[in-house]
Design an enzyme around this catalytic site. Sequence first.
Site, mmCIF file in Angstrom:
data_model
loop_
_atom_site.group_PDB
_atom_site.id
_atom_site.type_symbol
_atom_site.label_atom_id
_atom_site.label_comp_id
_atom_site.label_asym_id
_atom_site.label_seq_id
_atom_site.Cartn_x
_atom_site.Cartn_y
_atom_site.Cartn_z
ATOM 1 C CB CYS A 1 25.016 111.860 9.236
ATOM 2 S SG CYS A 1 23.456 111.445 10.043
ATOM 3 C CB CYS B 1 22.730 110.875 6.423
ATOM 4 S SG CYS B 1 22.352 112.329 7.428
#
Length: 275
Positions: free
Chosen positions: A123, A126
């Site tokens: 991600c 993230c």
Amino acid sequence: MAAVQAMAKVSVGSPGGNRAAGSLGRRRGAVAVRFGGSWSWRKSPFVGGRMAVGPRRSRPASRNLVASSVQVSMNLSFGKTMKWWEKGLQPNMRAIHTAQDLADSLINAGDGLVIVDFFSPGCAGCHALHPKICQFAERSPDVQFLQVNFEEHKSMCHSLHVHVFPFFRFYRGAQGRLCSFSCTNATIKKFKDALAKHRPDRCSLGPIRGLEESELLALTANKDLKFTYTREPEVAPTMDDATEIITPDLPRLPTPPKPLVRQGSEDRALVSLGR
């Protein structure tokens, strides 16, 4: 020193043969080898030319060996490289390994605030948010941050209904789950506001809840997880409670109204006579 320092000279039985052989003569296909000043002939498959016999020299390492050693060293250096979610971790940040570890961590935290960070290694949001989360953890040493890697705990995340990343859940003491949301660098204000709201210390008025009962039941129902949860038995009502339930207090009956007095002529006569 009697070391073999031999200079061998190869001679072919041709008119221009080796003159160093001297009186030993010239033989076709033979080798004249001189050891310590004396010459001797030895058969050799070589035809013509000179051959030097001396101490053996070390050969350079082959290209294949050099390439393999370089590749091994590169693999070792890459293997020691830290992952992005392992960089900048603070003492109050810890990775979750199992579902039981998550439940126990929330129970053992007591009344302290616990933030569960669900992330995925692939991600980009993230990855970009991770340094700021580490900064929040450094500024809030009294708050515990738990990291859950989606790639390692997919089944657990599905049971907890976590499908969007990065995702955060706040827990505290007897209140259990306080809030849950997803945010990125663009919406980091959500995280700041939630941390400012729930960070102050509060005393629990009951037992520590940890995960919600629905979450615990979902983890128990997941066969991929080694997690067990036993629901607390419901307390049966006592005799006093049963008496109160069976024979409740009866409502009071209303007071009957007084009879009305007619204002007719007959009533007036009775009143005047004193009856």
